[in-house]
Write an enzyme that holds these catalytic residues in place. Structure first.
Site, mmCIF file in Angstrom:
data_model
loop_
_atom_site.group_PDB
_atom_site.id
_atom_site.type_symbol
_atom_site.label_atom_id
_atom_site.label_comp_id
_atom_site.label_asym_id
_atom_site.label_seq_id
_atom_site.Cartn_x
_atom_site.Cartn_y
_atom_site.Cartn_z
ATOM 1 N N PRO A 1 21.503 40.208 -24.258
ATOM 2 C CG PRO A 1 21.145 38.144 -25.196
ATOM 3 C CD PRO A 1 21.498 38.803 -23.912
ATOM 4 C CD GLU A 2 18.792 45.957 -23.074
ATOM 5 O OE1 GLU A 2 17.656 46.436 -23.116
ATOM 6 O OE2 GLU A 2 19.708 46.461 -22.416
#
Length: 277
Positions: free
Chosen positions: A2-3
DNA sequence: AAACTTACCTGGTGGC
DNA sequence: TGCCACCAGGTAAGTT
Protein backbone atom coordinates in the site's frame (compact mmCIF):
# COMPACT_ATOMS: atom_id res chain seq x y z
CA UNK A 1 2.33 -2.71 -1.08
CA UNK A 2 0.00 0.00 0.00
CA UNK A 3 1.30 3.40 -0.96
CA UNK A 4 -0.25 6.73 -0.12
CA UNK A 5 -3.21 6.37 -2.50
CA UNK A 6 -4.10 2.94 -1.14
CA UNK A 7 -3.90 4.21 2.42
CA UNK A 8 -6.10 7.18 1.59
CA UNK A 9 -8.65 5.01 -0.19
CA UNK A 10 -8.61 2.60 2.73
CA UNK A 11 -9.27 5.49 5.08
CA UNK A 12 -12.17 6.72 3.00
CA UNK A 13 -13.50 3.20 2.74
CA UNK A 14 -13.54 2.42 6.43
CA UNK A 15 -14.30 5.89 7.79
CA UNK A 16 -18.11 5.74 7.35
CA UNK A 17 -18.17 2.43 9.22
CA UNK A 18 -16.13 3.44 12.22
CA UNK A 19 -16.29 7.19 12.74
CA UNK A 20 -18.50 8.14 15.67
CA UNK A 21 -18.78 4.54 16.83
CA UNK A 22 -17.66 2.93 20.04
CA UNK A 23 -15.10 0.13 20.08
CA UNK A 24 -16.83 -2.69 21.95
CA UNK A 25 -13.98 -5.13 21.96
CA UNK A 26 -10.42 -5.51 20.71
CA UNK A 27 -9.21 -8.92 19.60
CA UNK A 28 -5.47 -9.45 19.32
CA UNK A 29 -4.41 -12.72 17.71
CA UNK A 30 -0.71 -12.16 18.24
CA UNK A 31 1.59 -9.91 20.23
CA UNK A 32 2.59 -7.50 17.54
CA UNK A 33 3.60 -6.92 13.97
CA UNK A 34 6.86 -5.15 13.22
CA UNK A 35 6.85 -4.08 16.86
CA UNK A 36 4.92 -5.37 19.87
CA UNK A 37 1.47 -3.87 20.22
CA UNK A 38 1.17 -1.12 22.82
CA UNK A 39 0.81 -2.63 26.28
CA UNK A 40 -2.81 -2.73 27.39
CA UNK A 41 -4.07 -1.87 23.93
CA UNK A 42 -7.44 -3.56 24.35
CA UNK A 43 -8.21 -1.82 27.64
CA UNK A 44 -7.08 1.43 26.08
CA UNK A 45 -9.66 1.27 23.30
CA UNK A 46 -12.59 -0.74 24.61
CA UNK A 47 -15.58 1.45 25.41
CA UNK A 48 -14.01 4.42 23.66
CA UNK A 49 -15.50 6.27 20.71
CA UNK A 50 -13.70 6.80 17.43
CA UNK A 51 -14.00 10.49 16.77
CA UNK A 52 -12.32 10.76 13.40
CA UNK A 53 -9.89 9.23 10.95
CA UNK A 54 -6.90 10.82 9.29
CA UNK A 55 -3.73 10.10 7.42
CA UNK A 56 -0.14 11.29 7.58
CA UNK A 57 1.92 9.98 4.71
CA UNK A 58 1.25 6.26 4.70
CA UNK A 59 0.18 6.26 8.34
CA UNK A 60 -3.52 5.78 8.95
CA UNK A 61 -4.74 7.64 12.01
CA UNK A 62 -7.75 6.54 14.04
CA UNK A 63 -8.62 9.29 16.47
CA UNK A 64 -10.14 8.81 19.93
CA UNK A 65 -10.94 11.35 22.62
CA UNK A 66 -7.85 10.39 24.58
CA UNK A 67 -5.36 9.65 21.82
CA UNK A 68 -4.68 8.30 18.36
CA UNK A 69 -4.19 4.80 17.05
CA UNK A 70 -1.45 4.94 14.43
CA UNK A 71 -1.67 2.16 11.86
CA UNK A 72 0.89 1.41 9.17
CA UNK A 73 0.08 -1.28 6.63
CA UNK A 74 3.68 -2.02 5.78
CA UNK A 75 4.12 -3.94 2.57
CA UNK A 76 1.29 -6.36 2.76
CA UNK A 77 -1.22 -4.94 5.22
CA UNK A 78 -4.91 -4.72 4.49
CA UNK A 79 -7.94 -3.38 6.35
CA UNK A 80 -11.48 -4.58 5.94
CA UNK A 81 -14.82 -4.05 7.60
CA UNK A 82 -16.87 -7.23 7.89
CA UNK A 83 -19.36 -8.93 10.19
CA UNK A 84 -17.65 -9.54 13.51
CA UNK A 85 -18.44 -13.25 13.49
CA UNK A 86 -16.62 -13.83 10.21
CA UNK A 87 -14.11 -16.61 10.73
CA UNK A 88 -10.62 -15.11 10.85
CA UNK A 89 -8.30 -16.16 8.10
CA UNK A 90 -4.59 -16.68 8.12
CA UNK A 91 -2.75 -13.44 8.95
CA UNK A 92 -5.84 -11.71 10.38
CA UNK A 93 -4.13 -10.19 13.39
CA UNK A 94 -6.42 -7.61 14.98
CA UNK A 95 -10.15 -6.89 15.15
CA UNK A 96 -11.67 -3.68 16.43
CA UNK A 97 -15.23 -4.80 17.09
CA UNK A 98 -17.71 -2.02 16.57
CA UNK A 99 -21.48 -1.79 16.95
CA UNK A 100 -22.66 -1.01 13.44
CA UNK A 101 -26.15 -0.35 12.09
CA UNK A 102 -26.54 -3.96 11.06
CA UNK A 103 -24.92 -5.63 14.05
CA UNK A 104 -21.40 -6.09 15.27
CA UNK A 105 -18.75 -5.32 12.73
CA UNK A 106 -15.02 -5.82 12.82
CA UNK A 107 -12.36 -3.54 11.49
CA UNK A 108 -9.89 -6.30 10.73
CA UNK A 109 -6.18 -5.95 10.06
CA UNK A 110 -4.61 -8.60 7.86
CA UNK A 111 -0.88 -8.47 7.22
CA UNK A 112 0.95 -11.59 5.95
CA UNK A 113 4.46 -10.19 6.17
CA UNK A 114 3.86 -8.30 9.37
CA UNK A 115 5.87 -5.27 8.34
CA UNK A 116 2.95 -3.19 9.45
CA UNK A 117 2.64 -1.42 12.77
CA UNK A 118 0.02 -0.47 15.30
CA UNK A 119 1.03 2.24 17.73
CA UNK A 120 -0.69 4.42 20.27
CA UNK A 121 -0.16 8.10 20.87
CA UNK A 122 -1.90 9.46 23.97
CA UNK A 123 -3.00 13.08 23.97
CA UNK A 124 -0.89 13.43 27.13
CA UNK A 125 2.21 12.62 25.12
CA UNK A 126 2.16 15.93 23.27
CA UNK A 127 1.50 16.80 19.66
CA UNK A 128 0.76 13.88 17.38
CA UNK A 129 3.05 15.20 14.64
CA UNK A 130 5.92 15.01 17.12
CA UNK A 131 5.49 11.28 17.47
CA UNK A 132 8.81 9.55 16.85
CA UNK A 133 7.66 8.03 13.56
CA UNK A 134 5.88 11.13 12.28
CA UNK A 135 8.14 14.00 13.20
CA UNK A 136 10.75 13.42 10.50
CA UNK A 137 8.23 13.19 7.69
CA UNK A 138 8.20 15.58 4.78
CA UNK A 139 5.22 17.55 3.52
CA UNK A 140 2.04 16.01 2.18
CA UNK A 141 2.29 15.79 -1.62
CA UNK A 142 -1.37 16.69 -2.07
CA UNK A 143 -1.26 19.58 0.38
CA UNK A 144 -0.91 23.28 -0.33
CA UNK A 145 2.69 23.56 0.77
CA UNK A 146 4.10 21.09 -1.71
CA UNK A 147 5.57 22.53 -4.90
CA UNK A 148 8.66 22.59 -7.04
CA UNK A 149 10.09 25.09 -4.59
CA UNK A 150 9.73 22.53 -1.79
CA UNK A 151 11.84 20.05 -3.73
CA UNK A 152 14.34 22.58 -4.98
CA UNK A 153 14.98 24.21 -1.62
CA UNK A 154 15.28 20.92 0.23
CA UNK A 155 17.76 19.37 -2.19
CA UNK A 156 20.48 21.99 -2.41
CA UNK A 157 22.86 19.93 -0.28
CA UNK A 158 21.72 16.52 -1.42
CA UNK A 159 24.08 14.64 -3.70
CA UNK A 160 22.18 11.34 -3.68
CA UNK A 161 20.20 10.32 -6.78
CA UNK A 162 16.81 12.00 -7.00
CA UNK A 163 15.03 8.63 -6.96
CA UNK A 164 16.49 7.77 -3.56
CA UNK A 165 15.91 11.25 -2.19
CA UNK A 166 12.24 11.05 -3.15
CA UNK A 167 11.96 7.62 -1.56
CA UNK A 168 13.55 8.76 1.69
CA UNK A 169 10.37 10.63 2.59
CA UNK A 170 11.97 13.42 4.57
CA UNK A 171 11.13 16.03 1.93
CA UNK A 172 7.81 14.76 0.65
CA UNK A 173 5.92 11.71 1.95
CA UNK A 174 3.98 8.99 0.22
CA UNK A 175 6.17 8.56 -2.83
CA UNK A 176 6.98 4.85 -2.82
CA UNK A 177 8.91 2.93 -5.40
CA UNK A 178 6.15 2.80 -8.00
CA UNK A 179 5.24 6.46 -7.78
CA UNK A 180 8.85 7.59 -7.65
CA UNK A 181 9.55 5.75 -10.90
CA UNK A 182 6.37 6.90 -12.57
CA UNK A 183 6.64 10.54 -11.58
CA UNK A 184 10.27 10.77 -12.69
CA UNK A 185 9.21 9.38 -16.04
CA UNK A 186 6.40 11.89 -16.37
CA UNK A 187 8.79 14.70 -15.48
CA UNK A 188 11.44 13.40 -17.90
CA UNK A 189 14.13 13.18 -15.22
CA UNK A 190 16.77 10.45 -15.06
CA UNK A 191 16.45 8.75 -11.67
CA UNK A 192 20.23 8.75 -11.23
CA UNK A 193 20.55 12.54 -11.37
CA UNK A 194 22.00 13.97 -8.16
CA UNK A 195 19.13 15.78 -6.45
CA UNK A 196 21.19 18.90 -5.92
CA UNK A 197 21.91 19.27 -9.62
CA UNK A 198 18.32 19.51 -10.81
CA UNK A 199 17.12 22.94 -11.86
CA UNK A 200 14.16 24.72 -10.35
CA UNK A 201 12.00 24.42 -13.46
CA UNK A 202 12.43 20.67 -13.62
CA UNK A 203 11.37 20.42 -9.99
CA UNK A 204 8.19 22.30 -10.82
CA UNK A 205 7.48 19.63 -13.36
CA UNK A 206 8.34 16.85 -10.95
CA UNK A 207 6.12 18.22 -8.20
CA UNK A 208 3.24 18.46 -10.65
CA UNK A 209 3.88 14.89 -11.78
CA UNK A 210 3.91 13.54 -8.22
CA UNK A 211 0.75 15.39 -7.31
CA UNK A 212 -1.01 14.36 -10.48
CA UNK A 213 -0.10 10.69 -10.37
CA UNK A 214 -1.04 10.30 -6.72
CA UNK A 215 -4.33 12.11 -7.23
CA UNK A 216 -5.15 9.95 -10.23
CA UNK A 217 -4.39 6.81 -8.26
CA UNK A 218 -6.78 7.88 -5.53
CA UNK A 219 -9.52 8.47 -8.11
CA UNK A 220 -8.82 5.03 -9.59
CA UNK A 221 -8.89 3.51 -6.14
CA UNK A 222 -12.23 5.11 -5.40
CA UNK A 223 -13.82 2.75 -7.86
CA UNK A 224 -12.46 -0.22 -5.91
CA UNK A 225 -13.66 1.07 -2.56
CA UNK A 226 -16.08 -1.75 -1.95
CA UNK A 227 -13.21 -4.22 -2.16
CA UNK A 228 -12.12 -3.03 1.25
CA UNK A 229 -15.46 -4.10 2.64
CA UNK A 230 -15.97 -7.40 0.91
CA UNK A 231 -15.40 -10.47 3.05
CA UNK A 232 -13.17 -12.08 0.49
CA UNK A 233 -12.10 -8.93 -1.23
CA UNK A 234 -8.41 -8.75 -1.75
CA UNK A 235 -8.04 -5.33 -3.17
CA UNK A 236 -4.91 -5.65 -5.21
CA UNK A 237 -2.86 -2.85 -6.49
CA UNK A 238 -4.80 -0.17 -8.24
CA UNK A 239 -5.06 -0.97 -11.90
CA UNK A 240 -3.28 2.14 -13.01
CA UNK A 241 -1.48 2.16 -16.28
CA UNK A 242 2.20 2.23 -15.55
CA UNK A 243 4.67 3.78 -17.96
CA UNK A 244 7.85 2.29 -16.54
CA UNK A 245 7.23 0.37 -13.34
CA UNK A 246 7.62 -3.40 -13.77
CA UNK A 247 8.03 -2.96 -17.53
CA UNK A 248 11.63 -4.08 -17.93
CA UNK A 249 12.46 -4.53 -21.61
CA UNK A 250 8.98 -3.51 -22.74
CA UNK A 251 8.88 -0.69 -25.30
CA UNK A 252 8.44 2.76 -23.77
CA UNK A 253 4.89 4.00 -24.35
CA UNK A 254 6.34 7.31 -25.44
CA UNK A 255 9.36 6.49 -27.62
CA UNK A 256 9.48 2.72 -28.02
CA UNK A 257 12.89 2.24 -26.45
CA UNK A 258 13.07 -0.71 -24.05
CA UNK A 259 12.47 0.23 -20.42
CA UNK A 260 15.58 -0.32 -18.37
CA UNK A 261 15.76 -1.76 -14.86
CA UNK A 262 18.57 -0.84 -12.49
CA UNK A 263 19.26 -1.08 -8.75
CA UNK A 264 19.44 1.97 -6.56
CA UNK A 265 20.04 1.32 -2.89
CA UNK A 266 18.93 -2.30 -3.16
CA UNK A 267 15.72 -1.24 -4.88
CA UNK A 268 14.60 -1.66 -8.46
CA UNK A 269 14.28 1.47 -10.54
CA UNK A 270 12.59 1.44 -13.92
CA UNK A 271 13.14 4.20 -16.45
CA UNK A 272 13.49 5.11 -20.09
CA UNK A 273 17.02 6.15 -21.03
CA UNK A 274 15.66 8.08 -23.97
CA UNK A 275 12.81 10.02 -22.32
CA UNK A 276 14.52 10.64 -18.97
CA UNK A 277 17.73 12.63 -18.98
C1' DA B 1 25.80 17.18 12.22
C1' DA B 2 23.68 15.93 8.27
C1' DA B 3 23.73 13.01 4.51
C1' DC B 4 24.32 8.75 2.92
C1' DT B 5 24.59 3.51 2.86
C1' DT B 6 23.52 -0.98 4.27
C1' DA B 7 21.09 -4.63 6.71
C1' DC B 8 17.07 -6.45 8.18
C1' DC B 9 12.29 -8.03 9.15
C1' DT B 10 8.62 -11.76 6.45
C1' DG B 11 6.17 -14.86 3.31
C1' DG B 12 4.73 -15.46 -1.52
C1' DT B 13 6.43 -16.50 -5.85
C1' DG B 14 8.86 -18.35 -9.67
C1' DG B 15 12.77 -20.79 -11.56
C1' DC B 16 15.02 -25.01 -11.68
C1' DT C 1 7.65 -32.10 -5.76
C1' DG C 2 10.72 -29.29 -3.06
C1' DC C 3 14.30 -26.13 -2.47
C1' DC C 4 15.93 -21.55 -2.52
C1' DA C 5 17.11 -17.04 -4.18
C1' DC C 6 14.72 -13.04 -4.75
C1' DC C 7 11.66 -9.22 -3.92
C1' DA C 8 9.10 -5.58 -1.43
C1' DG C 9 8.95 -0.56 2.28
C1' DG C 10 10.57 1.69 5.97
C1' DT C 11 13.34 1.80 10.00
C1' DA C 12 17.64 1.20 12.64
C1' DA C 13 22.25 1.05 12.74
C1' DG C 14 26.53 2.10 10.92
C1' DT C 15 29.65 5.08 8.00
C1' DT C 16 31.42 9.18 5.75
Amino acid sequence: MPELPEVEVTRRGVAPHIEGRVVERVLLRRDGLRWPFPPGLAALLEGRRITHTGRRGKYLLIGFGHGTLIVHLGMSGHLRVLPADTEPKKHDHIDLVIQGETGLQALRINDPRRFGAVLWHANDDGELDQHILLRGLGVEPLGDDFSGATLFNATRRRSAPIKQVLLAGDIVVGVGNIYACESLFRAGINPKTPAGRIARGRYDKLAAAIRGILAEAIVQGGSTLRDFLAVNGQSGYFQQTYFVYDRTGVPCRNCGAPIRQIKQGQRSTFYCVNCQR
